[in-house]
Design a protein around this motif. Structure first.
Motif, PDB file in Angstrom:
ATOM      1  N   SER A 155      52.644  46.407  38.907  1.00  0.00           N
ATOM      2  CA  SER A 155      53.221  45.073  39.060  1.00  0.00           C
ATOM      3  C   SER A 155      52.235  44.080  39.676  1.00  0.00           C
ATOM      4  O   SER A 155      52.256  42.887  39.348  1.00  0.00           O
ATOM      5  CB  SER A 155      54.476  45.157  39.942  1.00  0.00           C
ATOM      6  N   SER A 156      51.365  44.562  40.552  1.00  0.00           N
ATOM      7  CA  SER A 156      50.395  43.672  41.187  1.00  0.00           C
ATOM      8  C   SER A 156      49.412  43.115  40.167  1.00  0.00           C
ATOM      9  O   SER A 156      49.131  41.907  40.146  1.00  0.00           O
ATOM     10  CB  SER A 156      49.641  44.414  42.287  1.00  0.00           C
ATOM     11  N   GLY A 159      51.252  40.793  37.749  1.00  0.00           N
ATOM     12  CA  GLY A 159      51.510  39.507  38.373  1.00  0.00           C
ATOM     13  C   GLY A 159      50.277  38.629  38.420  1.00  0.00           C
ATOM     14  O   GLY A 159      50.376  37.396  38.353  1.00  0.00           O
TER      15      GLY A 159
END
Length: 329
Positions: A155-156, A159
């Motif tokens: 997710s990092s 994002g």
């Protein structure tokens, strides 16, 4: 040169590119950029091309052709991905940690490459070929020749490329850094002096070896950023790049480097590289919009043709001006 002529010369190529590419897209019922996702991809790819072009130009403008740029990007990204995953497990902040580690590794690998060049005293193209094979071998060993996926699919990282903001920040920071270092410091003055007259510059007391090492370090740091951006954008890193398979990363910068150098006649060279990267990203977005019509092989052919056409124009510019400029009566 008047201000209006500078502005016209700086913006002519991107404006023409936008008009032509948008017309092509409209003829097929598309737009260059259709939604926020395509805009995000546009900014990220602009950052990749701009940073790669700057990294390539640093040594190439000084007569040092460096084939190892792609291997630096790939290896630094793999190390950064594995370190950040080991520390944070792909959680919050892993993208930032990976970016930091890739830059540090890029600096180290650039320093190693530069040290070998100044120590061995053989042509830089030969040194870079050897360094490329070494880095590719390490890359293959670390990854067992497989794609690195789990470490960058989190997710990092999603994002980071899921918004244009972070890529835009990288563009601004790198652009400001390059302008500051090469246009407003003693290092940059020495670099330009060596580039324009090596023997004269050395005879005046400029330390060529120290400046060359600095160039390799900066180039390596930039390729660390490129490795990170490519990993985030592609959601994987190819660990099986052997026998100069990593060199393809470098070739994406040739056309924008020539375009940027042309634009530098009217403005700052680094700004020219950014504008050239925007043009290449517009072309890439056009390919994406017309993906059902333009295959990957066709994209390579189009890029090659554009490079050849632009080089032909540069080599025959004065002749074309005489042909198409109206004669004064």
């Amino acid at each position: 040169m008047s201000t209006s002529k500078r502005i016209t010369g700086t913006l002519a190529i991107p404006v023409i590119a936008v008009i032509i590419l948008e017309i092509i897209c409209l003829m097929n019922g598309q737009h260059i950029i259709t939604n926020i996702k395509s805009f995000n991809n546009f900014i990220v790819y602009t950052a990749i091309v701009m940073v790669t072009t700057m990294a390539l130009s640093i040594n190439l403008n000084s007569g040092r052709f460096d084939f190892s740029l792609g291997s630096m990007a790939a290896l630094s990204a793999v190390i950064g991905a594995k370190v950040s995953y080991a520390v944070l497990g792909g959680g919050t902040g892993s993208a930032g940690l990976m970016l930091l580690v890739t830059i540090i590794m890029g600096v180290v690998m650039g320093l190693v490459s530069g040290t070998l060049y100044v120590s061995l005293r053989i042509p830089p193209i030969i040194t870079s070929l050897g360094v490329t094979l070494i880095y590719e071998g390490i890359l293959y060993t670390v990854t067992s020749g497989k794609y690195v996926m789990a470490e960058v699919q989190n997710s990092s990282m999603s994002g980071f490329v899921g918004t244009w903001v972070y890529a835009a920040i990288i563009i601004v920071v790198v652009l400001a850094f390059m302008i500051l270092i090469f246009d407003h410091t003693n290092f940059g003055y020495d670099y330009n002096a060596l580039k324009n007259g090596q023997k004269v510059a050395v005879n005046t007391g400029i330390r060529e070896i120290r400046n060359a090492l600095g160039c390799y370090v900066i180039s390596g740091a930039l390729m660390g950023i490129v490795g990170f951006l490519n990993a985030a954008r592609n959601t994987n890193i190819n660990g099986g790049q052997l026998n100069f398979g990593s060199i393809s990363i470098m070739f994406t910068a040739f056309l924008p480097m020539f375009i940027g150098s042309y634009i530098s006649r009217f403005s700052n060279e680094k700004l020219g590289f950014l504008i050239a990267a925007v043009c290449m990203s517009l072309l890439n977005s056009t390919f994406a919009a017309l993906s059902n019509l333009v295959t990957a092989s066709m994209q390579s052919i189009i890029n090659a043709v554009l490079l050849v056409v632009f080089l032909i124009y540069l080599n025959n510019e004065n002749l074309l001006i005489r042909i198409f400029s109206p004669r004064k009566k």
